[in-house]
Scaffold this active site. Structure first.
Site, PDB file in Angstrom:
ATOM      1  N   ASN A   1      54.337  12.925  69.344  1.00  0.00           N
ATOM      2  CA  ASN A   1      53.230  11.685  70.091  1.00  0.00           C
ATOM      3  C   ASN A   1      53.231  11.001  68.402  1.00  0.00           C
ATOM      4  O   ASN A   1      51.792  11.526  67.904  1.00  0.00           O
ATOM      5  CB  ASN A   1      52.537  12.422  70.634  1.00  0.00           C
ATOM      6  CG  ASN A   1      51.496  11.536  71.382  1.00  0.00           C
ATOM      7  OD1 ASN A   1      52.500  10.874  71.892  1.00  0.00           O
ATOM      8  ND2 ASN A   1      50.510  11.129  71.064  1.00  0.00           N
ATOM      9  N   GLU A   2      53.213   9.530  68.921  1.00  0.00           N
ATOM     10  CA  GLU A   2      52.486   8.663  67.934  1.00  0.00           C
ATOM     11  C   GLU A   2      52.460   8.879  66.548  1.00  0.00           C
ATOM     12  O   GLU A   2      52.393   7.413  65.816  1.00  0.00           O
ATOM     13  CB  GLU A   2      51.565   8.052  68.907  1.00  0.00           C
ATOM     14  CG  GLU A   2      51.661   7.803  70.346  1.00  0.00           C
ATOM     15  CD  GLU A   2      49.916   7.319  70.982  1.00  0.00           C
ATOM     16  OE1 GLU A   2      49.188   7.647  70.342  1.00  0.00           O
ATOM     17  OE2 GLU A   2      50.438   6.786  72.195  1.00  0.00           O
TER      18      GLU A   2
ATOM     19  N   GLU B   1      54.657   5.856  78.006  1.00  0.00           N
ATOM     20  CA  GLU B   1      53.381   5.967  77.714  1.00  0.00           C
ATOM     21  C   GLU B   1      52.108   4.713  78.058  1.00  0.00           C
ATOM     22  O   GLU B   1      52.652   3.284  78.032  1.00  0.00           O
ATOM     23  CB  GLU B   1      52.219   6.392  76.929  1.00  0.00           C
ATOM     24  CG  GLU B   1      52.376   7.485  76.560  1.00  0.00           C
ATOM     25  CD  GLU B   1      51.644   8.633  75.506  1.00  0.00           C
ATOM     26  OE1 GLU B   1      50.508   7.462  75.222  1.00  0.00           O
ATOM     27  OE2 GLU B   1      51.424   9.435  74.980  1.00  0.00           O
TER      28      GLU B   1
ATOM     29  N   TRP C   1      39.657  15.485  71.610  1.00  0.00           N
ATOM     30  CA  TRP C   1      41.057  14.675  72.911  1.00  0.00           C
ATOM     31  C   TRP C   1      39.958  13.179  73.231  1.00  0.00           C
ATOM     32  O   TRP C   1      38.726  13.115  73.764  1.00  0.00           O
ATOM     33  CB  TRP C   1      41.630  14.472  73.140  1.00  0.00           C
ATOM     34  CG  TRP C   1      43.082  14.004  72.787  1.00  0.00           C
ATOM     35  CD1 TRP C   1      43.572  13.332  73.409  1.00  0.00           C
ATOM     36  CD2 TRP C   1      43.886  14.308  71.618  1.00  0.00           C
ATOM     37  NE1 TRP C   1      44.794  12.646  72.417  1.00  0.00           N
ATOM     38  CE2 TRP C   1      44.325  13.044  71.332  1.00  0.00           C
ATOM     39  CE3 TRP C   1      43.615  15.683  70.485  1.00  0.00           C
ATOM     40  CZ2 TRP C   1      45.615  13.271  70.583  1.00  0.00           C
ATOM     41  CZ3 TRP C   1      44.013  15.340  69.266  1.00  0.00           C
ATOM     42  CH2 TRP C   1      45.604  14.503  69.699  1.00  0.00           C
ATOM     43  N   ASP C   2      40.730  11.961  73.756  1.00  0.00           N
ATOM     44  CA  ASP C   2      39.621  11.056  74.208  1.00  0.00           C
ATOM     45  C   ASP C   2      39.998  11.223  75.644  1.00  0.00           C
ATOM     46  O   ASP C   2      39.357  10.934  75.815  1.00  0.00           O
ATOM     47  CB  ASP C   2      40.302   9.925  73.607  1.00  0.00           C
ATOM     48  CG  ASP C   2      41.467   9.437  73.660  1.00  0.00           C
ATOM     49  OD1 ASP C   2      42.620  10.741  74.691  1.00  0.00           O
ATOM     50  OD2 ASP C   2      41.956   8.317  73.739  1.00  0.00           O
ATOM     51  N   TRP C   3      41.128  12.595  76.121  1.00  0.00           N
ATOM     52  CA  TRP C   3      39.854  12.984  77.831  1.00  0.00           C
ATOM     53  C   TRP C   3      39.386  14.117  78.028  1.00  0.00           C
ATOM     54  O   TRP C   3      39.074  14.978  78.966  1.00  0.00           O
ATOM     55  CB  TRP C   3      41.212  12.531  78.149  1.00  0.00           C
ATOM     56  CG  TRP C   3      42.046  12.880  77.908  1.00  0.00           C
ATOM     57  CD1 TRP C   3      43.344  12.737  77.404  1.00  0.00           C
ATOM     58  CD2 TRP C   3      42.668  14.128  77.065  1.00  0.00           C
ATOM     59  NE1 TRP C   3      44.850  12.623  76.338  1.00  0.00           N
ATOM     60  CE2 TRP C   3      44.572  14.365  76.215  1.00  0.00           C
ATOM     61  CE3 TRP C   3      42.556  15.072  77.422  1.00  0.00           C
ATOM     62  CZ2 TRP C   3      44.628  15.576  75.690  1.00  0.00           C
ATOM     63  CZ3 TRP C   3      43.284  16.931  76.828  1.00  0.00           C
ATOM     64  CH2 TRP C   3      44.334  16.597  75.615  1.00  0.00           C
TER      65      TRP C   3
END
Ligand SMILES: *[C@@H]1O[C@H](CO)[C@@H](O)[C@H](O)[C@H]1NC(C)=O
Ligand SMILES: *[C@@H]1O[C@H](CO)[C@@H](O)[C@H](O)[C@H]1NC(C)=O
Ligand SMILES: *[C@@H]1O[C@H](CO)[C@@H](O)[C@H](O)[C@H]1NC(C)=O
Ligand SMILES: *[C@@H]1O[C@H](CO)[C@@H](O)[C@H](O)[C@H]1NC(C)=O
Ligand SMILES: *[C@@H]1O[C@H](CO)[C@@H](O)[C@H](O)[C@H]1NC(C)=O
Ligand SMILES: *[C@@H]1O[C@H](CO)[C@@H](O)[C@H](O)[C@H]1NC(C)=O
Ligand SMILES: *[C@@H]1O[C@H](CO)[C@@H](O)[C@H](O)[C@H]1NC(C)=O
Ligand SMILES: *[C@@H]1O[C@H](CO)[C@@H](O)[C@H](O)[C@H]1NC(C)=O
Ligand SMILES: *[C@@H]1O[C@H](CO)[C@@H](O)[C@H](O)[C@H]1NC(C)=O
Length: 876
Positions: A460-461, A558, A206-208
């Site tokens: 989510n999104e 968010e 993921w981006d984290w």
């Protein structure tokens, strides 16, 4: 043949019943031995047999390899890439068990092999015979195995296929049209097609977070033997209507060998309520629902979110015996109704009839390897300590463990629970839909008794991804994707949730326009519309000190900014060569495109970037400045949302939620979190303690005027006191006081307004560059809420900012002395776990004492040795 249930009781969550009548003497369910755990030591091998090792269940392949010394810490340096091969191999878990040793009686009518969690794609063999296949990490599997058991040794094998290869094969099989995204961005160094497998979506990167596509038995395995019935799940959901008042819907999900009749007495003794109900369990898996009406003469104590009241519960028992089941009473409504002065709809939660502003953050998986997650209590306590009342369990992770929700119940943390779909389109083949249906139904049954869960949300999104075309889908094909979207989230997920749980709202996505999205066929033209529903908003380049850049949304679910964790968190997973902001390690850990550069650009808007000649000092100073920047950005944005709760401006406002992205970290890397991997608070988390305080003054400038709003969760008569300080001095240049203002509970009201020029002129020696403001609210009993501050210029332009010469005396309390104003004073005790009573603060007094709460035994000597104190001027 009808049976009579004599007695049922809960023992460690298992319903034990005794039966009499025609089958008297039949002792099935009272047989305490009927559940036998198969968790513990298993053996594990890879597909060509080159690796063979013991493995703990629950657990996963990566953890087993690490525990047995086959690999290093997977989080160390670049190991996520070095150990990529693990997820491309196939792995087999094997155990041998002996029935006599375990005393499982295989003469029982039914013996089930129960897997609480299989990650993910596996085939299961018992004594050489295939008994089942799995493809979904989020559901329990029950396999009927009675006739395959033998009296001697039984061999159980679970053969896992590479999740990465499986996902890619499913993608190939789906040839008619693509289901994007195909792969994550290169910067994430992840695997492709995670949307084709019902597995933690962030496990492919993921981006984290890193890519660790785990495999293993991540929850318990056991045998359950019974003659009559087995209880799979008990749930209790209190419902309220003004006519009938409270009633509790109790549901028993059982697996019965044959049709079984009986009766049970349900009671909540403390509420003088009791009901005897007839049970009829049909053969196979069935649900029985009963309603216990609460005695209307009883005063029912309600569960409240943190900061609004207590979290009392009642014991629901069968026949007034046994351990019982906790029942909490509360109601929740999601209010979407016309707003005076606005074309849109409101979007807020009403708990027990009271509108409540949600203050909190977003929760991600606490570890790549779920078996290594330490109890969530420390992170959840940190959320409460920062005055949060809500967390969103984000849809790219896992449905959290039971304990997580029980702690949230006890602490008053409201949970916004996503279903596990994130940032992607998903397939809708029949087998995919079927496994999702089972997942949703099991998860809702498991979690619906928790009062902390206040809303279900489908994904989510994904509405936003479709509406704003993240994946460049040709216009002609969009109807196809919309149809798949509605099939999955509306016709299946939503339909099941509505059938299983009428006690709380359901949203199809986040962000969404809610009722307005529904009007538009479930995919709104602009799901980010501030007039409807919730919003996710990120902007890294605009000046985060300028509140005009933020959308005045109804609900911010968010928003956030990145920062680096502290040096003590990075140190164990890096070596000296890595300790510079430009190192390959620093760019490797950054999974968000240009993230490291964005942090510095944002920092440079208001601060001088660290330029020490000593490389290590320059690195640690840079880590510090990213934390300062993040804390200040999220503070500004959150304060904007909280002060917008009572206003409508150009149709927008009545903001009723601020959940910043993100609470916690999955590894030691830069991210949007306010708590580092391991539990250490970043500066942002200390800031959150103030910006989420129940009573808070917030300052901002508009058209050259300084405005200060008083925000209060509870009703207060408040007065404001403002002081101007020169950067060079610790005696206020001037002090102003407002009149007393009644601030009703759950509102924000302007308490002070003055042109900045007039304020400075009235203050004599002040200019924007030489002074700053501090202010707090007070009532007749003294100061209420924290002291806040407002900078009149960027600290990099401030005149008179000097090294404050902070000296410290240490112990479990630190006493600081300063000779001048010191912004962003940061105390750090390295890797000694714990937190300070306050940190990252503006010091405007000569002396200040800060306490340290250690999370493990430590000593004054260790603390003094570890303590460093930094303030802004120290890094220039
Ligand atoms: C449980 O309650 C039922 C119905 O009230 C009653 O018939 C039965 O005797 C009770 N059993 C015990 C053990 O108290
Ligand atoms: C067996 O598999 C391992 C891991 O995938 C691989 O490194 C090794 O070369 C293989 N050995 C043989 C003999 O194929
Ligand atoms: C793993 O199993 C799949 C089939 O399930 C097979 O195609 C693949 O070659 C296997 N991988 C290894 C390393 O044996
Ligand atoms: C197993 O159960 C059967 C019938 O329920 C019973 O007759 C037998 O004694 C039990 N055996 C053991 C070892 O408990
Ligand atoms: C309700 O409570 C009253 C007062 O304690 C009691 O007399 C009555 O029996 C209760 N009713 C039920 C249905 O339990
Ligand atoms: C990174 O490297 C570039 C080029 O060597 C240098 O100009 C810059 O100052 C470095 N940045 C940091 C934060 O060390
Ligand atoms: C570091 O920057 C400050 C201000 O930005 C400047 O005054 C100082 O001379 C610089 N020091 C070095 C070593 O470049
Ligand atoms: C710093 O403060 C200490 C104690 O107040 C004092 O003894 C010392 O001289 C100061 N140093 C400087 C450089 O001002
Ligand atoms: C601050 O600390 C110094 C040194 O310990 C002490 O002499 C002084 O009295 C303190 N001042 C206040 C206001 O507490």
């Amino acid at each position: 043949m009808p049976l009579r249930v004599d007695m049922c009781m809960f023992v460690s969550g298992v319903l034990l019943c005794s039966f009499s009548g025609v089958l008297s003497g039949f002792s099935s369910v009272t047989d305490q031995q009927h559940t036998v755990s198969l968790s513990g030591k298993w053996s594990l091998s890879n597909s060509n047999g080159s690796l063979s090792l013991p493995a703990e269940v629950p657990g996963c392949v990566h953890s087993a390899l690490q525990q047995q010394g086959f690999i290093q810490d997977p989080y160390f340096r670049f190991n996520d890439v070095s150990y990529r091969w693990i997820a491309f191999d196939n792995w087999t878990y094997t155990t041998t068990f002996n029935l006599c040793v375990f005393c499982i009686n295989r003469s029982k009518q039914k013996v089930l092999l129960v897997f609480d969690g299989v990650d993910t794609v596996a085939s299961i063999q018992l004594n050489g015979v295939s008994v089942g296949k799995t493809d979904n990490m989020f559901r329990r599997y029950d396999l009927s195995v009675r006739d395959l058991l033998t009296d001697g040794d039984n061999v159980l094998k679970v053969s896992f296929s590479s999740p990465v290869l499986y996902a890619s094969e499913r993608r190939k099989a789906h040839s008619a049209y693509r289901v994007p995204p195909e792969c994550p961005p290169d910067v994430q160094k992840g695997e492709c097609h995670v949307n084709f497998i019902r597995k933690e979506q962030s496990s492919f990167s993921w981006d984290w977070g890193p890519s660790f596509p785990t495999m293993g038995l991540w929850k318990g395995v056991r045998l359950e033997a019974f003659d009559v019935l087995q209880l799979i799940q008990v749930s209790s959901v209190p419902l309220y209507s003004t006519v009938s008042q409270w009633r509790v819907q109790v549901q028993l999900l059982v697996d019965a060998v044959q049709t079984t009749n009986g009766q049970i007495t349900l009671s909540i003794p403390e509420l003088d309520s009791e009901q005897t109900v007839q049970t009829k369990f049909l053969s196979g898996k069935t649900k029985n629902s009963f309603t216990l009406h609460i005695n209307t003469s009883s005063q029912v104590k309600q569960w409240w979110p943190n900061g609004h009241g207590d979290q009392p519960f009642y014991q629901l028992t069968e026949n007034n015996s046994g351990e019982g089941f906790k029942v909490y009473f509360r109601t929740v409504e999601l209010v979407q109704e016309p707003v005076v002065g606005s074309p849109g709809l409101s979007f807020y939660f009403r708990i027990n009839g009271k509108p409540i502003f949600l203050k909190g953050s977003n929760w991600i998986p606490a570890h790549s390897f779920q078996d290594q997650v330490s109890p969530a209590v420390n992170l959840l306590q940190s959320a409460v300590d920062a005055n949060m009342n809500a967390l969103r369990v984000w849809g790219g992770g896992v449905y959290e463990q039971d304990l997580f929700y029980s702690i949230c119940d006890e602490m008053g943390i409201m949970v916004w629970q996503d279903f596990m779909f994130a940032c992607a389109m998903y397939p809708t083949e029949d087998d995919f839909i079927q496994t999702v249906r089972e997942e949703v139904s099991q998860q809702v049954q498991r979690l619906k008794s928790h009062p902390s869960v206040i809303i279900w949300s489908g994904n989510n999104e994904n509405e936003a991804a479709l509406a704003t075309d993240w994946f460049s889908i040709p216009v002609s094909q969009r109807p196809l994707y919309r149809k798949d979207y509605v099939t999955l989230y509306v016709n299946n997920v939503r339909a099941i949730v509505r059938e299983e749980d009428e006690s709380r709202p359901f949203l199809v996505s986040s962000p969404t326009n809610g009722a307005e999205s529904e009007q538009e066929g479930w995919v709104a033209a602009n799901p980010y519309d501030p007039l409807y529903g919730d919003t996710h908003f990120y902007s890294y380049f605009l000046d985060c000190w300028d509140w005009r850049t933020f959308p005045r949304t109804r609900f911010a679910s968010e928003y956030g900014f990145q920062s680096w964790p502290s040096f003590s968190t990075l140190q164990p997973v890096s070596i000296k060569a890595d300790w510079s902001y430009n190192s390959s390690f620093s760019s490797h850990r950054q999974h968000h495109e240009n993230g490291n550069q964005q942090m510095l650009l944002q920092a440079a808007l208001h601060f001088n970037l660290p330029n020490a000649t000593d490389p290590l000092k320059r690195f640690t100073d840079t880590l510090y400045i990213t934390q300062v920047t993040q804390a200040q950005c999220v503070k500004t944005q959150t304060e904007f949302y909280r002060r917008s709760q009572s206003e409508i401006i150009e149709g927008k406002g009545r903001t009723m939620g601020a959940l910043y992205w993100q609470l916690n970290d999955i590894w030691q890397a830069p991210s949007w979190s306010s708590i580092e991997f391991g539990g250490k608070w970043k500066m942002l988390h200390y800031f959150a303690q103030s910006f989420f305080a129940a009573v808070l003054p917030v300052a901002f400038e508009d058209d050259d005027a300084l405005l200060i709003y008083a925000i209060s969760d509870l009703s207060h008569d408040l007065k404001l006191r403002v002081s101007a300080y020169s950067w060079a001095d610790l005696d206020p240049v001037c002090t102003l006081k407002s009149d007393l203002l009644l601030v009703p509970g759950g509102s924000a009201a302007a308490i002070f307004k003055q042109p900045v020029a007039a304020l400075l002129a009235g203050c004599g020696r002040c200019t924007r560059l030489t002074c700053l403001l501090t202010f707090h609210l007070e009532d007749s009993s003294g100061q209420q809420g924290p002291t806040n501050h407002h900078f009149l210029s960027s600290p990099k332009d401030a005149q008179g900012l000097q090294k404050p010469n902070i000296t410290d005396a240490t112990g479990y309390t630190v006493t600081l002395h300063s000779a001048s104003v010191a912004p962003f004073v940061w105390l750090d005790v390295g890797n000694v776990p714990g937190r300070f009573s306050s940190n990252g603060f503006l010091m405007v007094s000569r002396n200040m004492t800060v306490g340290f709460e250690a999370w493990r035994p430590t000593s004054v000597a260790e603390l003094s040795r570890s303590l460093t104190v930094t303030s802004l001027a120290d890094v220039y």
